[in-house]
Motif scaffolding. Sequence first.
Motif: not given
Length: 233
Positions: A123-140
């Motif tokens: 939720r936070i890495h796809e919709h909440v955090l600013p784009a600069s703070e999102r982590d695709d590795r965490t999502i995967r």
Amino acid sequence: MQIKRLKLYHSPALRSTRVKWLLHEILGDDFDVESIDAYSDLYTPEFRKLNPNHALPVLEITLENNETVVMIESGAMLVMLADLFPASRLAPLARPFSKERADYLQMLHFLCTSMDMMLWQLRIHEHVLPASERDDRTIRRYRRKIAEEVEPQLAKRLRETPYICGAAFTAADCVMGYNLMWSRGAGLCTAPVFTDYLARMAARPAYVSAFADRHLFVRTVPEDAPVKVQFTG
């Protein structure tokens, strides 16, 4: 000491919904709900007096002597409420020891903590955090963990019994149904066994009441929302 009144601080489709669902199962509509804007109110001084962790739900318990007790952990709320109202039969009895009680507690806490944490990371890495703070590795990582480890365990249970802890609906199903809502919104838990389970849940009047405001939920946090600046996790 008897409970005089219960008040739930709630925002549509967030964790407070699982407590709201259980309250509807136990009390119908005989409790109070205060709506909170999760994107603007959680970090205000007024709300942080209720919950310094700036999160929902908050359950305010007014006792018969008018003393107030505040709870801020939804898993604890669910266990307490199900035990306080044994006539509702929403939890195996705490005494004497039973395998059913142990399984119920283990599943409820797994859903409230372990699985919830995975869904929260998505939720936070796809919709909440600013784009600069999102982590695709965490999502995967968490998408894979849910799909390969969590889904098979839950599907196996639901192929064997109609509810997550056996033949009877319990408070653990309030978490299971809620988690499936989030999972399916993320494209996970789409197997027919989960569809059938959710259909059984959706037939319950308390479920309908708990999710009646779901359409008000905004999935992606607006860029100008205060939480974008103040969010700490």
